[in-house]
Design a protein around this motif. Structure first.
Motif, PDB file in Angstrom:
ATOM      1  N   GLU A   1       5.568  -0.921  13.352  1.00  0.00           N
ATOM      2  CA  GLU A   1       6.653  -0.492  12.466  1.00  0.00           C
ATOM      3  C   GLU A   1       6.216   0.605  11.503  1.00  0.00           C
ATOM      4  OE1 GLU A   1       5.291  -3.421  12.596  1.00  0.00           O
ATOM      5  OE2 GLU A   1       4.918  -4.248  10.602  1.00  0.00           O
ATOM      6  N   LYS A   2       4.897   0.868  11.439  1.00  0.00           N
ATOM      7  CA  LYS A   2       4.412   1.957  10.576  1.00  0.00           C
ATOM      8  C   LYS A   2       4.081   3.218  11.380  1.00  0.00           C
ATOM      9  CE  LYS A   2       4.617  -0.567   6.863  1.00  0.00           C
ATOM     10  NZ  LYS A   2       3.523  -1.055   6.056  1.00  0.00           N
ATOM     11  N   ALA A   3       4.190   3.130  12.729  1.00  0.00           N
ATOM     12  CA  ALA A   3       3.692   4.226  13.586  1.00  0.00           C
ATOM     13  C   ALA A   3       4.400   5.552  13.318  1.00  0.00           C
ATOM     14  CB  ALA A   3       3.805   3.833  15.054  1.00  0.00           C
TER      15      ALA A   3
ATOM     16  N   GLY B   1       7.916   6.274   4.819  1.00  0.00           N
ATOM     17  CA  GLY B   1       6.890   7.220   4.376  1.00  0.00           C
ATOM     18  C   GLY B   1       6.612   7.227   2.888  1.00  0.00           C
ATOM     19  N   HIS B   2       7.034   6.165   2.161  1.00  0.00           N
ATOM     20  CA  HIS B   2       6.688   6.180   0.741  1.00  0.00           C
ATOM     21  C   HIS B   2       5.230   5.782   0.516  1.00  0.00           C
ATOM     22  CE1 HIS B   2       8.211   1.751   0.153  1.00  0.00           C
ATOM     23  NE2 HIS B   2       6.924   1.737   0.358  1.00  0.00           N
ATOM     24  N   ILE B   3       4.648   6.287  -0.562  1.00  0.00           N
ATOM     25  CA  ILE B   3       3.381   5.766  -1.101  1.00  0.00           C
ATOM     26  C   ILE B   3       3.667   5.442  -2.554  1.00  0.00           C
ATOM     27  CG2 ILE B   3       1.622   6.702   0.453  1.00  0.00           C
ATOM     28  CD1 ILE B   3       1.394   9.164  -1.331  1.00  0.00           C
ATOM     29  N   GLY B   4       3.025   4.382  -3.080  1.00  0.00           N
ATOM     30  CA  GLY B   4       3.565   3.824  -4.316  1.00  0.00           C
ATOM     31  C   GLY B   4       5.024   3.522  -3.980  1.00  0.00           C
ATOM     32  N   PHE B   5       5.921   3.692  -4.928  1.00  0.00           N
ATOM     33  CA  PHE B   5       7.345   3.593  -4.559  1.00  0.00           C
ATOM     34  C   PHE B   5       8.024   4.940  -4.711  1.00  0.00           C
ATOM     35  CE2 PHE B   5       6.784  -1.070  -4.859  1.00  0.00           C
ATOM     36  CZ  PHE B   5       7.157  -1.325  -3.548  1.00  0.00           C
ATOM     37  N   ASN B   6       7.309   5.965  -4.271  1.00  0.00           N
ATOM     38  CA  ASN B   6       7.873   7.308  -4.230  1.00  0.00           C
ATOM     39  C   ASN B   6       8.675   7.408  -2.948  1.00  0.00           C
ATOM     40  OD1 ASN B   6       6.504   8.745  -6.620  1.00  0.00           O
ATOM     41  ND2 ASN B   6       4.844   7.615  -5.611  1.00  0.00           N
TER      42      ASN B   6
ATOM     43  N   LEU C   1      -4.990   0.590  -7.120  1.00  0.00           N
ATOM     44  CA  LEU C   1      -4.724  -0.526  -6.203  1.00  0.00           C
ATOM     45  C   LEU C   1      -3.267  -0.574  -5.772  1.00  0.00           C
ATOM     46  CD1 LEU C   1      -6.737  -3.311  -8.078  1.00  0.00           C
ATOM     47  CD2 LEU C   1      -7.510  -1.859  -6.181  1.00  0.00           C
ATOM     48  N   ALA C   2      -3.061  -1.039  -4.538  1.00  0.00           N
ATOM     49  CA  ALA C   2      -1.714  -1.232  -3.991  1.00  0.00           C
ATOM     50  C   ALA C   2      -1.469  -2.729  -3.811  1.00  0.00           C
ATOM     51  CB  ALA C   2      -1.600  -0.525  -2.647  1.00  0.00           C
ATOM     52  N   THR C   3      -0.202  -3.095  -3.723  1.00  0.00           N
ATOM     53  CA  THR C   3       0.146  -4.476  -3.387  1.00  0.00           C
ATOM     54  C   THR C   3       0.786  -4.473  -1.991  1.00  0.00           C
ATOM     55  OG1 THR C   3       2.238  -4.154  -4.481  1.00  0.00           O
ATOM     56  CG2 THR C   3       0.489  -5.153  -5.800  1.00  0.00           C
ATOM     57  N   GLY C   4       1.436  -5.560  -1.624  1.00  0.00           N
ATOM     58  CA  GLY C   4       2.084  -5.641  -0.310  1.00  0.00           C
ATOM     59  C   GLY C   4       1.176  -6.327   0.697  1.00  0.00           C
ATOM     60  N   LYS C   5       1.650  -6.381   1.952  1.00  0.00           N
ATOM     61  CA  LYS C   5       0.902  -7.120   2.987  1.00  0.00           C
ATOM     62  C   LYS C   5      -0.357  -6.367   3.402  1.00  0.00           C
ATOM     63  CE  LYS C   5       5.044  -9.128   5.090  1.00  0.00           C
ATOM     64  NZ  LYS C   5       6.065  -8.125   4.688  1.00  0.00           N
ATOM     65  N   THR C   6      -0.276  -5.037   3.409  1.00  0.00           N
ATOM     66  CA  THR C   6      -1.359  -4.245   3.993  1.00  0.00           C
ATOM     67  C   THR C   6      -2.739  -4.519   3.371  1.00  0.00           C
ATOM     68  OG1 THR C   6       0.275  -2.573   4.508  1.00  0.00           O
ATOM     69  CG2 THR C   6      -2.031  -1.877   4.619  1.00  0.00           C
ATOM     70  N   PRO C   7      -2.897  -4.536   2.046  1.00  0.00           N
ATOM     71  CA  PRO C   7      -4.263  -4.683   1.515  1.00  0.00           C
ATOM     72  C   PRO C   7      -4.759  -6.126   1.409  1.00  0.00           C
ATOM     73  CG  PRO C   7      -2.737  -4.222  -0.284  1.00  0.00           C
ATOM     74  CD  PRO C   7      -1.918  -4.286   0.970  1.00  0.00           C
ATOM     75  N   LEU C   8      -3.988  -7.100   1.919  1.00  0.00           N
ATOM     76  CA  LEU C   8      -4.386  -8.505   1.720  1.00  0.00           C
ATOM     77  C   LEU C   8      -5.774  -8.807   2.292  1.00  0.00           C
ATOM     78  CD1 LEU C   8      -1.023 -10.421   2.305  1.00  0.00           C
ATOM     79  CD2 LEU C   8      -2.307 -10.171   0.155  1.00  0.00           C
TER      80      LEU C   8
ATOM     81  N   LEU D   1      -0.534   0.691  -8.613  1.00  0.00           N
ATOM     82  CA  LEU D   1       0.446   1.758  -8.369  1.00  0.00           C
ATOM     83  C   LEU D   1       1.793   1.479  -9.011  1.00  0.00           C
ATOM     84  CD1 LEU D   1      -0.098   2.317  -4.544  1.00  0.00           C
ATOM     85  CD2 LEU D   1      -0.235   4.118  -6.273  1.00  0.00           C
ATOM     86  N   ASP D   2       2.206   0.191  -9.006  1.00  0.00           N
ATOM     87  CA  ASP D   2       3.604  -0.035  -9.350  1.00  0.00           C
ATOM     88  C   ASP D   2       3.899  -1.462  -9.814  1.00  0.00           C
ATOM     89  OD1 ASP D   2       3.142  -0.997  -6.705  1.00  0.00           O
ATOM     90  OD2 ASP D   2       3.946   0.860  -5.904  1.00  0.00           O
ATOM     91  N   GLU D   3       5.083  -1.626 -10.375  1.00  0.00           N
ATOM     92  CA  GLU D   3       5.574  -2.949 -10.791  1.00  0.00           C
ATOM     93  C   GLU D   3       7.103  -2.907 -10.798  1.00  0.00           C
ATOM     94  OE1 GLU D   3       5.778  -6.023 -10.809  1.00  0.00           O
ATOM     95  OE2 GLU D   3       4.246  -6.636 -12.259  1.00  0.00           O
TER      96      GLU D   3
ATOM     97  N   SER E   1       6.036 -10.918  -9.258  1.00  0.00           N
ATOM     98  CA  SER E   1       5.614  -9.661  -9.897  1.00  0.00           C
ATOM     99  C   SER E   1       4.316  -9.193  -9.256  1.00  0.00           C
ATOM    100  CB  SER E   1       5.399  -9.866 -11.400  1.00  0.00           C
ATOM    101  OG  SER E   1       4.169 -10.546 -11.614  1.00  0.00           O
ATOM    102  N   TYR E   2       4.035  -7.905  -9.395  1.00  0.00           N
ATOM    103  CA  TYR E   2       2.786  -7.383  -8.848  1.00  0.00           C
ATOM    104  C   TYR E   2       1.587  -7.792  -9.720  1.00  0.00           C
ATOM    105  CZ  TYR E   2       5.302  -4.885  -5.221  1.00  0.00           C
ATOM    106  OH  TYR E   2       6.056  -4.579  -4.121  1.00  0.00           O
ATOM    107  N   HIS E   3       1.843  -8.113 -10.993  1.00  0.00           N
ATOM    108  CA  HIS E   3       0.799  -8.723 -11.818  1.00  0.00           C
ATOM    109  C   HIS E   3       0.329 -10.018 -11.140  1.00  0.00           C
ATOM    110  CE1 HIS E   3       2.088  -6.298 -15.380  1.00  0.00           C
ATOM    111  NE2 HIS E   3       0.913  -6.613 -15.870  1.00  0.00           N
TER     112      HIS E   3
END
Ligand code: F6R
Length: 260
Positions: free
Chosen positions: A201-203, A137-142, A34-41, A66-68, A79-81
């Motif tokens: 902004e993601k294009a 271009g990150h995925i997770g926080f890579n 699972l991811a967090t952020g606005k996109t998967p809301l 993915l991350d915390e 927190s992402y929790h």
């Protein structure tokens, strides 16, 4: 890669939810990344609705986030929790023992990261990894320059990523500098990746990911090497794709049974 362009974030998220729901219905023991952020809301809201209205059963599903943020306790509102509890877990029937989010408060971060990798292996791997994408271009926080073979570890956020989180923290000075994130190698081990992106902004990041060279400078471009990756974007996020008409054509030609 399969590239699907939908008119807007709502239509895109509904399709993503259908993909996730199909997996959960076919395999009640599915392991979701699972991811967090606005996109998967919207996706999470739709899964919660499917649980409520269509009996979508999460009781045997396992999840790995993915991350915390490093330094934030699980109960911290940013927190992402907390994010996951608020936007998904409290709305579905998933038990706390089946939910995994990296521990941002771990004293021994390398040990905590190795444990996270071990838990994923012991769950027999992630079946479906949901991903958003950063403007760089990150995925997770890579972040750019991350090793494409990396595993779960601590990373330092770029200032672009920190500035994108200002709203949640009420000022850039409060945004943590470090995170624990699954690595690109960890993500690439998933059975399927589902990358979502919305808005202009993601294009650029989407075009570089799909049509650019595979490069650590655009970590999401590693997904070109994944056997089963679907990139699901709205029209705005697709606006810099050179082959957008071809992707639309491919989708139109799909037989009904193959469509998500
Ligand atoms: C979050 C994560 C990030 C976000 C990305 C996009 O768990 O892994 O890669 O998916 O930063 O964030 P939004 O969706 O807020 O634009």
């Amino acid at each position: 890669m399969e590239i699907i362009i939908r008119p807007d974030p709502a239509a895109t998220s509904e399709m993503a939810a259908r993909i996730v729901a199909r997996l959960v219905r076919d395999d009640r023991r599915a392991v979701l990344g699972l991811a967090t952020g606005k996109t998967p809301l919207r996706l999470y809201a739709e899964l919660a609705r499917m649980h409520r209205d269509e009996d979508l059963d999460f009781s045997r599903v396992t999840t790995f986030n993915l991350d915390e943020y490093v330094g934030l306790p699980p109960e911290h509102p940013s927190s992402y929790h907390s994010f996951m509890t608020e936007h998904l877990f409290r709305h579905i029937n998933i038990g706390p023992a089946r939910v995994h989010v990296p521990d941002g408060m771990a004293d021994d971060i390398p040990a905590c990261c190795s444990r996270y990798e071990r838990y994923i292996r012991e769950s027999e791997g992630i079946d479906l990894q949901i991903l958003g994408i950063g403007r760089q271009g990150h995925i997770g926080f890579n972040e750019p320059s991350s090793s494409l073979a990396s595993r779960t570890r601590i990373k330092t956020l770029t200032e672009t990523t920190r500035s994108d989180s200002v709203e949640e923290f009420g000022g850039v000075e409060h945004v943590p500098r470090h995170v624990i994130t699954m690595g690109i190698g960890t993500i690439m081990d998933s059975g399927m990746c589902l990358l979502l992106a919305f808005g202009k902004e993601k294009a650029t990041a989407v075009a570089q990911t799909v049509e650019g060279p595979v490069s650590a400078m655009v970590p999401a471009s590693a997904l070109q090497m994944h056997e089963h990756c679907t990139v699901l974007v709205d029209e705005e996020a697709a606006s810099e794709l050179r082959l957008a008409d071809y992707y639309r054509h491919v989708f139109k030609q799909k037989p009904e049974w193959q469509r998500p």
